[in-house]
Design a protein around this motif. Structure first.
Motif, short mmCIF file in Angstrom:
data_model
loop_
_atom_site.label_atom_id
_atom_site.label_comp_id
_atom_site.label_asym_id
_atom_site.label_seq_id
_atom_site.Cartn_x
_atom_site.Cartn_y
_atom_site.Cartn_z
N HIS A 174 -54.94 -75.45 4.80
CA HIS A 174 -54.15 -74.29 5.19
C HIS A 174 -54.99 -73.01 5.09
CE1 HIS A 174 -50.54 -76.83 4.94
NE2 HIS A 174 -51.08 -77.33 3.84
N VAL A 175 -54.92 -72.19 6.16
CA VAL A 175 -55.66 -70.93 6.20
C VAL A 175 -54.72 -69.82 6.66
CG1 VAL A 175 -57.65 -69.69 7.12
CG2 VAL A 175 -57.78 -72.18 6.79
N PHE A 176 -54.70 -68.70 5.92
CA PHE A 176 -53.90 -67.53 6.29
C PHE A 176 -54.84 -66.35 6.51
CE2 PHE A 176 -50.98 -70.23 4.00
CZ PHE A 176 -49.79 -70.11 4.72
N ASN A 177 -54.70 -65.67 7.67
CA ASN A 177 -55.58 -64.56 8.03
C ASN A 177 -54.77 -63.34 8.45
OD1 ASN A 177 -58.04 -66.23 7.91
ND2 ASN A 177 -57.31 -67.13 9.83
N LEU A 178 -55.36 -62.16 8.24
CA LEU A 178 -54.93 -60.95 8.93
C LEU A 178 -55.86 -60.78 10.12
CD1 LEU A 178 -54.38 -58.40 6.00
CD2 LEU A 178 -52.62 -59.62 7.31
N ILE A 179 -55.32 -60.49 11.31
CA ILE A 179 -56.15 -60.43 12.51
C ILE A 179 -55.82 -59.20 13.34
CG2 ILE A 179 -56.42 -62.95 12.63
CD1 ILE A 179 -54.30 -62.93 14.86
N SER A 180 -56.78 -58.82 14.19
CA SER A 180 -56.56 -57.76 15.18
C SER A 180 -57.40 -58.09 16.41
CB SER A 180 -56.93 -56.38 14.63
OG SER A 180 -58.31 -56.30 14.35
N GLU A 181 -56.85 -57.77 17.59
CA GLU A 181 -57.55 -58.01 18.85
C GLU A 181 -56.88 -57.20 19.94
OE1 GLU A 181 -57.03 -62.23 19.13
OE2 GLU A 181 -55.08 -62.06 20.15
N PHE A 182 -57.61 -56.94 21.03
CA PHE A 182 -57.03 -56.23 22.16
C PHE A 182 -55.98 -57.12 22.83
CE2 PHE A 182 -61.09 -53.87 21.97
CZ PHE A 182 -60.58 -52.58 21.89
N ASN A 183 -54.87 -56.50 23.21
CA ASN A 183 -53.84 -57.25 23.90
C ASN A 183 -54.38 -57.78 25.22
OD1 ASN A 183 -51.45 -57.63 25.81
ND2 ASN A 183 -50.42 -57.29 23.86
N PHE B 246 -65.61 -62.18 12.51
CA PHE B 246 -65.43 -61.77 13.91
C PHE B 246 -65.72 -62.98 14.76
CE2 PHE B 246 -67.02 -60.43 18.03
CZ PHE B 246 -66.04 -59.53 18.44
N ASP B 247 -64.78 -63.36 15.62
CA ASP B 247 -64.95 -64.54 16.45
C ASP B 247 -64.53 -64.23 17.87
OD1 ASP B 247 -65.19 -67.05 17.54
OD2 ASP B 247 -64.32 -68.09 15.83
N ASN B 248 -65.50 -63.84 18.72
CA ASN B 248 -65.28 -63.65 20.14
C ASN B 248 -64.05 -62.80 20.46
OD1 ASN B 248 -67.45 -65.34 21.46
ND2 ASN B 248 -66.56 -66.84 20.05
N GLY B 249 -64.07 -61.57 19.94
CA GLY B 249 -63.02 -60.61 20.26
C GLY B 249 -61.95 -60.47 19.20
N GLN B 250 -61.90 -61.38 18.26
CA GLN B 250 -60.89 -61.30 17.20
C GLN B 250 -61.55 -60.94 15.87
OE1 GLN B 250 -58.52 -64.66 14.95
NE2 GLN B 250 -57.38 -64.15 16.82
N LEU B 251 -61.05 -59.87 15.25
CA LEU B 251 -61.52 -59.45 13.93
C LEU B 251 -60.49 -59.89 12.91
CD1 LEU B 251 -63.56 -57.77 12.23
CD2 LEU B 251 -62.10 -55.78 12.64
N GLY B 252 -60.95 -60.58 11.86
CA GLY B 252 -60.00 -61.13 10.91
C GLY B 252 -60.42 -60.98 9.47
N PHE B 253 -59.46 -61.12 8.57
CA PHE B 253 -59.68 -61.11 7.14
C PHE B 253 -58.89 -62.27 6.55
CE2 PHE B 253 -58.51 -60.00 2.78
CZ PHE B 253 -59.73 -59.62 2.25
N THR B 254 -59.58 -63.19 5.88
CA THR B 254 -58.94 -64.38 5.32
C THR B 254 -58.25 -64.05 4.01
OG1 THR B 254 -60.59 -65.83 6.35
CG2 THR B 254 -59.31 -66.74 4.54
N LEU B 255 -56.93 -64.20 4.01
CA LEU B 255 -56.15 -63.94 2.81
C LEU B 255 -56.18 -65.13 1.86
CD1 LEU B 255 -52.98 -62.33 4.45
CD2 LEU B 255 -54.77 -61.13 3.18
N LEU C 97 -54.20 -52.27 21.08
CA LEU C 97 -54.77 -53.07 19.99
C LEU C 97 -53.62 -53.66 19.18
CD1 LEU C 97 -57.39 -53.93 18.50
CD2 LEU C 97 -57.06 -51.93 17.01
N ASP C 98 -53.59 -54.97 19.10
CA ASP C 98 -52.55 -55.67 18.34
C ASP C 98 -53.09 -56.15 17.00
OD1 ASP C 98 -50.98 -55.32 20.57
OD2 ASP C 98 -51.22 -57.37 21.31
N GLY C 99 -52.23 -56.20 16.02
CA GLY C 99 -52.61 -56.69 14.71
C GLY C 99 -51.48 -57.48 14.09
N GLY C 100 -51.83 -58.43 13.21
CA GLY C 100 -50.79 -59.22 12.59
C GLY C 100 -51.34 -60.31 11.70
N VAL C 101 -50.61 -61.40 11.60
CA VAL C 101 -50.97 -62.50 10.70
C VAL C 101 -51.19 -63.77 11.51
CG1 VAL C 101 -49.77 -61.55 8.71
CG2 VAL C 101 -48.53 -63.03 10.31
N ASN C 102 -52.07 -64.62 10.99
CA ASN C 102 -52.38 -65.89 11.63
C ASN C 102 -52.37 -67.00 10.58
OD1 ASN C 102 -55.12 -67.78 11.99
ND2 ASN C 102 -53.81 -67.73 13.81
#
Length: 260
Positions: free
Chosen positions: A74-83, A59-68, A125-130
């Motif tokens: 190179h880093v690939f994450n699944l993320i979610s945060e308020f629009n 969790f980093d200042n409003g963004q919740l993520g999961f490192t794939l 609430l938006d979610g996607g890939v980073n």
């Protein structure tokens, strides 16, 4: 997207250890100018810094993520945060927390509709890939997100390129960004719908929004530091909407940071 002084905590001067909670705060003076008609400028007095990085979840200042995947640079994450587009309608939106009307430039549309006259947009609430590419003092980030709360039913893309310089006076960093808002997303927040009942309707098209951010941070000791930030958002074709009184928003802040 969020105005926080300690985002990307693993790369900052106060890097956090794995599985440790980082709590910090910046106290000072600043504002986010509101480009919407009759929208109040948003004061910045207290900016929290909250981050936690586990083996995979963070969790980093409003963004919740999961490192794939994390391999070399190179880093690939699944993320979610308020629009963040709801921030000019809601004072205590996370995009404002984690950092009189603005009239720098008049938009093209001559009709004006106050935000108090329309139905207030809902939180989404938006979610996607980073994807991130990290190379020494450079960082490239690309996020593709979709509305997982089924509010605006649109998509957005966030691209950024940042560079840091460690100088004798502190850490200086520059971030260039480009955001894409799909038609459904842009129209939900900045269009005028029939059920708003203001006498007109306006359909907002998709838009690309550039931004630039300059920040300076000087660490005084283990717990205290100095911070200054300037951020500029250009809204381009979005400001054709009758809801806009300006085609840009400026965020400024200066203050003292403290890490607990």
């Amino acid at each position: 997207m969020f105005f926080s002084w300690g985002s990307c905590a693993q790369q900052s001067e106060n890097a956090i250890e794995l599985s440790q909670l980082r709590l910090g705060v910046a106290l000072g003076f600043g504002t986010i100018t509101n480009p919407l008609n009759d929208g109040d400028n948003l004061p910045l007095i207290v900016i929290p810094d909250i981050a936690y990085y586990g083996e995979r979840v963070y969790f980093d200042n409003g963004q919740l993520g999961f490192t794939l995947s994390e391999h070399n640079r190179h880093v690939f994450n699944l993320i979610s945060e308020f629009n963040p587009e709801n921030r000019f309608f809601v004072t205590w939106h996370p995009a404002n927390v984690f950092i009189a009307r603005n009239a720098f430039t008049e938009p093209a549309n001559s009709e004006r509709i106050s935000i108090s006259e329309i139905n207030s947009p809902k939180w989404a609430l938006d979610g996607g890939v980073n994807y991130q590419y990290i190379a020494d003092t450079w960082r490239f980030s690309a996020s593709v997100l979709h509305d997982i709360s089924n509010v605006h039913k649109g998509q957005r893309v966030a691209l950024s390129l940042s560079k840091g310089w460690q100088t004798q006076s502190g850490l200086l960093s520059v971030r260039l960004g480009l955001d894409y808002l799909s038609h459904k997303l842009a129209d939900y927040y900045y269009g005028i719908q029939a059920d708003d009942q203001v006498g007109i309707t306006f359909q907002q098209n998709a838009a690309w929004l550039p931004r630039v951010e300059l920040s300076w941070h000087r660490q005084i000791n283990q717990h205290f530091g100095l911070l200054a930030k300037v951020k500029y958002h250009y809204y381009g074709s979005l400001s054709d909407s009758p809801l806009f009184s300006s085609n840009q928003s400026v965020t400024v802040f200066t203050g003292v940071t403290h890490v607990f």
